[in-house]
Structures are given as C-alpha cells and as structure tokens.
Write an enzyme that holds these catalytic residues in place. Structure first.
Site, PDB file in Angstrom:
ATOM      1  N   GLY A   1      50.723  43.480  44.183  1.00 33.46           N
ATOM      2  CA  GLY A   1      51.118  42.891  43.042  1.00 33.46           C
ATOM      3  C   GLY A   1      52.137  43.837  42.678  1.00 33.46           C
ATOM      4  N   GLU A   2      52.235  44.156  41.156  1.00 33.22           N
ATOM      5  CA  GLU A   2      53.073  45.137  40.563  1.00 33.22           C
ATOM      6  C   GLU A   2      52.280  46.370  40.317  1.00 33.22           C
ATOM      7  OE1 GLU A   2      56.377  45.454  40.352  1.00 33.22           O
ATOM      8  OE2 GLU A   2      56.533  43.524  41.334  1.00 33.22           O
ATOM      9  N   SER A   3      52.618  47.524  40.989  1.00 35.51           N
ATOM     10  CA  SER A   3      51.954  48.644  40.916  1.00 35.51           C
ATOM     11  C   SER A   3      52.120  49.170  39.282  1.00 35.51           C
ATOM     12  CB  SER A   3      52.449  49.805  41.657  1.00 35.51           C
ATOM     13  OG  SER A   3      53.818  49.984  41.628  1.00 35.51           O
TER      14      SER A   3
ATOM     15  N   CYS B   1      50.366  47.119  49.893  1.00 38.18           N
ATOM     16  CA  CYS B   1      51.697  46.850  48.961  1.00 38.18           C
ATOM     17  C   CYS B   1      51.476  47.715  47.837  1.00 38.18           C
ATOM     18  CB  CYS B   1      52.061  45.598  48.955  1.00 38.18           C
ATOM     19  SG  CYS B   1      53.748  45.259  48.157  1.00 38.18           S
TER      20      CYS B   1
ATOM     21  N   ILE C   1      56.952  42.147  50.853  1.00 40.20           N
ATOM     22  CA  ILE C   1      57.667  41.694  49.763  1.00 40.20           C
ATOM     23  C   ILE C   1      57.819  42.689  48.734  1.00 40.20           C
ATOM     24  CG2 ILE C   1      57.039  40.033  47.716  1.00 40.20           C
ATOM     25  CD1 ILE C   1      56.947  38.664  50.440  1.00 40.20           C
ATOM     26  N   ARG C   2      59.338  42.958  48.542  1.00 37.26           N
ATOM     27  CA  ARG C   2      59.425  44.194  47.929  1.00 37.26           C
ATOM     28  C   ARG C   2      58.856  45.193  47.980  1.00 37.26           C
ATOM     29  NH1 ARG C   2      62.205  42.866  42.526  1.00 37.26           N
ATOM     30  NH2 ARG C   2      60.881  44.853  41.676  1.00 37.26           N
TER      31      ARG C   2
ATOM     32  N   HIS D   1      51.424  42.839  53.344  1.00 32.96           N
ATOM     33  CA  HIS D   1      50.266  41.852  52.921  1.00 32.96           C
ATOM     34  C   HIS D   1      49.557  41.232  54.015  1.00 32.96           C
ATOM     35  CE1 HIS D   1      51.680  42.074  48.575  1.00 32.96           C
ATOM     36  NE2 HIS D   1      52.667  42.149  49.113  1.00 32.96           N
TER      37      HIS D   1
ATOM     38  N   GLU E   1      46.750  40.097  53.686  1.00 35.44           N
ATOM     39  CA  GLU E   1      45.942  39.182  52.930  1.00 35.44           C
ATOM     40  C   GLU E   1      46.562  37.680  52.963  1.00 35.44           C
ATOM     41  OE1 GLU E   1      47.591  41.510  51.491  1.00 35.44           O
ATOM     42  OE2 GLU E   1      48.244  40.882  49.465  1.00 35.44           O
TER      43      GLU E   1
END
Lengths: 193, 298
Positions: free
Chosen positions: A49-51, A81, A139-140, A175, A177
C-alpha cells in the site's frame, strides 16, 4: 503451523488479498485496525500500500506502540512492499515524519525502482521453494540497499535482494498476495511463524 | 543493462491493476496546487489527483474543461512522494499520451472534463500507464474494462458535495454483481445482452463474485460519514474531489476522511473523527444540478 491466528494489518492497502491467501492456507485470519484486534493474533502480515499513509494511521489508531512491543517480544511478521518499509531498520527517501519498526536489519529505499511506468513483473527463483519460479509483482517497489548480519536472502532480482528473513521476521519487496500462488505465504506460515 | 533486466515486463494489465490494489482502503484527493498536494500527503492520502480546477469550480465557471498544464502536473509530482494521477477528457487519447509522457502514475479518463469524443472512449490497452474510468452501472463498468481500464470508480455527481448519486451507482453496480452471482449459465447470455457488456466479462463476474478490477467510489464525498457509507456499501477506496479543499478546515477534514475510510465499520471511531471539522462544502441538491456530469460517457 506455529501461528493459528494470523492478523493482517488492515489500515490501508492490499490487505484483503493477504487475508484471503492466509485463510486458504488454513489460518484463522483477523483484520487488525485497533490494539484490541492485535491482542487476538499470533502473527502479523503488513500488506502493500502506501507506507506514508500506513505510518500515519499506525499513530492515529494507537497501534504503533503495541505493534512495536509485540515485535520486540518476537511476534512473527511478514511485510510486503510498503510492509517491508514499515519493518525495516533504515528507510531512505521516506517522509521526515515516517517511522519504521526496525524489526529487521535492512536499509531500504522507497520507490527506488521508479514510478508506476517502471513497475514490473518478473519470475523469481526462491531458495527452498519447490515447484518452479515465483511470479514477482513489483509495484513502485522499495529496494533493499543494505542487508545486516543475520539476515538471510531467499530471492534476488538483478542482484538486489527481494525476499529476506531474519528470525521470525520476513519481508518481500514484491507482492506475493497478488501472484495467484500461495507458496510464499505457505512458507511464512509453516517456516517463519 | 544486464540481460536479466530484460525479463522485467512493464505496463502489463497485471502491473497496471497492481497499483489499484495498492490504493485500496485509502483516500485519493483532488489538489490544484503543490501546497494542497503536500497537505493531502501529510493527512495520509494514498495518492493525489492533479487538476487545475476542482469539479465544484468547473460547475460554477463553465467553459471547456481540459487536461491540466504539464507544468502544474510536474510541480505536484515534485511536491509529493505518493502516486500522482491526472485527468484526460473522455476519448482524448492525445491528452492521455501526454500524461503518460509526463510519467503520471494513473490517468483518469474523466467525465468531469468536457468530453472530446461522443462515441468512443480511449483504447486503454494502448497505454502502459493505468487508466481509471467512471461508471454509473455494471454495463458501463464492464465496457470500460473491456477497453482496458485497470480500475473503476463510481461517477457520483462530482462537485455537488451530495453523496446520493455515488450511492445510486454503487448500489446498481454491486447489486447487479450479486444478482449475476445467482444466475445460471443460460441467464448470463441475457445479462450480457442487457448490460451491453462482453459475455466473457459477465461470466468472470459470475465466477469470481466481483468485478475484474477494483471498484472505488468518487463523486460527492464531503464528510467522514460519507466515506464510511460508501466503504460499507462495498467500495474499496474513496476519491474526494471538492469535498476537502472547498471545506472550512481542509487539514482536519482530510485527516478525518482518511481515518474514516480505514475504520469504516467502527461507529465509535467515526463519531470521534466527525467532531469539530468546521463547515463542510455547501453542496447542491440534485434538483438544482443543471449539468449532470455522470451522463457523459457511453
């Protein structure tokens, strides 16, 4: 498996995918949003997600201290991630107010693989995983720049470690998942927990 | 570049959808300046949508609404570390090409801007940058996915501060997903015909019980309770347009909406974060809406 009740940190990110995967593997899964939720679990998965978002929500939810305390007591944890950033010792290119748990002796750089146009998938050879390469979705993604003593590298891509473990803490830059392949989660639940 | 580097596959549908997965459970905020972008990131936004005018102002000012100036988008990209989205007009594939060239992380083919094509949406498979599209019903959602959309959002009615249209769209989309889950194989042909959607996508919905891509909410979110409402209805994340920076205390409201989106099912936390937020944006009743943005798109 050592962990019967697996918590998935559900503040933000791809937490449902983690929960579904762990449940498929037979774990009893609890979405963790409050200290009361955390008290119910034996292990914790920190999703992608976004840390920066998750770091803020760890403070507002009152989870920061209890999670840190449980990690210090040896609770098993798996960060993917953004979750890897949250578990790492040193974070480069994060926000000044962003804090990590330092549960695994790694230096990571946020978004080091680039923006979304540089996100990619690649097949990974994972040490000890039977059944061929694992599909890595980046992803990023954060990049591992320093690996401390006592940390084992289980998979690398382009000479950069992407799956690592130290004691009861495991992290992935990708990821698992999102891979439609449960083997890395199975390894976490069977071997790391 | 080493030989190994070449095994990276970029811009695939899976990679594009992957960013949408990362944004789940979060709030994407409209911003018109770098300062607003920093406020949004400070408040815990998962991404910002860079645009020149928020929908509420587009409504008031009228005229043709277009893609933002690249300088403005670059300024916002430089100001934050989270993903940056930007809007292209429906069917305006050149605006999308420019946004991809600027390296934005997500393109919104948006009805908030004035449509450039009255029959065709952008061929989104032609882009390595993921594209999100609005939808009012399941047929529209599946048509956009068949064109390559990596994420669907409700259209709602942008710039009104009124959640009623987003609720209508989410109930329509999610209600039909549930009904398709009950349909037998023969009935799926009829569903595809009625929805004007490709049969394989209808069959996928029946099999998985969900859309082939994530479903977020947009259009009319103005309060923490609005955000929690659409999350409880089944939206997987929330876009907030005018609702934050058209309110009395944007910093406080932005943080409250972020917390409400995480703790969407916990009424005690929702009560706590709903207190003392100052004035919400004024909002417009649907009877007073003269320009219905949700009718744009086909």
């Amino acid at each position: 498996m050592a962990a019967r009740r697996v918590g998935v940190l559900a503040l933000q990110g791809s937490y449902r995918r983690h929960a579904e995967t762990c449940a498929r593997l037979g774990a009893s899964v609890i979405e963790v949003r409050t200290p009361a939720d955390l008290a119910e679990v034996d292990a914790l998965v920190l999703p992608g997600g976004e840390s920066t978002t998750m770091s803020r929500l760890l403070d507002t939810s009152g989870l920061r201290e209890p999670v840190a305390a449980r990690l210090a007591e040896g609770m098993a944890a798996f960060g993917t991630c953004a979750g890897m950033i949250l578990l790492a010792e040193d974070v480069a290119d994060g926000r000044a107010d962003q804090r990590s748990f330092g549960a695994i002796d790694l230096g990571v750089r946020r978004n080091a693989y680039g923006r979304q146009l540089d996100s990619f998938v690649a097949e990974l050879d994972v040490t000890g995983l039977d059944g061929g390469p694992f599909h890595g979705v980046f992803i990023r993604a954060p990049m591992v720049e320093r690996v401390g003593p006592g940390v084992t590298v289980l998979a690398s891509h382009d000479d950069r470690p992407v799956l690592l473990r130290s004691g009861t803490v495991a992290v992935a830059a990708f990821h698992p998942e999102l891979a439609h392949d449960d083997r890395v989660h199975d390894w976490f639940l069977q071997e790391v927990c | 570049m080493s030989e190994q580097m070449n095994d990276r596959r970029r811009g695939t549908f899976e990679v594009k959808r992957g960013l949408a997965e990362n944004l789940k459970g979060g709030v994407i905020m409209d911003v018109v300046t770098a300062d607003q972008a920093r406020i949004a990131e400070d408040a815990g936004a998962t991404a910002v949508m860079a645009l020149e005018r928020v929908p509420a102002d587009i409504r008031v000012q009228g005229g043709v609404a277009r893609m933002s100036d690249p300088d403005m988008i670059e300024g916002i990209k430089a100001a934050v570390t989270i993903p940056v989205m930007a809007k292209a007009r429906i069917g305006h594939f050149v605006e999308a090409q420019i946004l991809q060239s600027l390296g934005v992380d997500f393109i919104d083919e948006s009805e908030v801007l004035t449509p450039a094509d009255e029959a065709h949406h952008i061929d989104k498979f032609a882009f390595a940058t993921p594209v999100v599209c609005g939808a009012t019903n399941l047929g529209e959602a599946l048509r956009r996915i068949s064109e390559g959309a990596a994420l669907i959002r409700s259209k709602g009615e942008a710039g009104t501060g009124n959640i009623v249209e987003a609720v209508r769209h989410l109930r329509s989309i999610i209600g039909d997903v549930r009904r398709i889950g009950q349909a037998d194989a023969a009935e799926l042909f009829d569903w595809a015909k009625r929805l004007q959607a490709p049969l394989p996508l209808v069959q996928e919905v029946a099999e998985t019980g969900w859309l082939p891509v994530p479903l977020f909410c947009a259009g009319g979110v103005a309060t923490p309770a609005d955000a929690a409402l659409v999350m409880q209805l089944g939206a997987e994340a929330v876009f907030v347009g005018s609702g934050i920076f058209k309110s009395g205390d944007p910093v406080k409201r932005a943080k409250a909406i972020v917390e409400a989106t995480t703790h969407f099912a916990d009424a005690d936390i929702l009560a706590k974060v709903s207190r003392g937020l100052g004035e919400a944006m004024t909002g417009i009743g649907m009877d007073d809406v003269t320009l219905k943005l949700a009718d744009r798109g086909w």
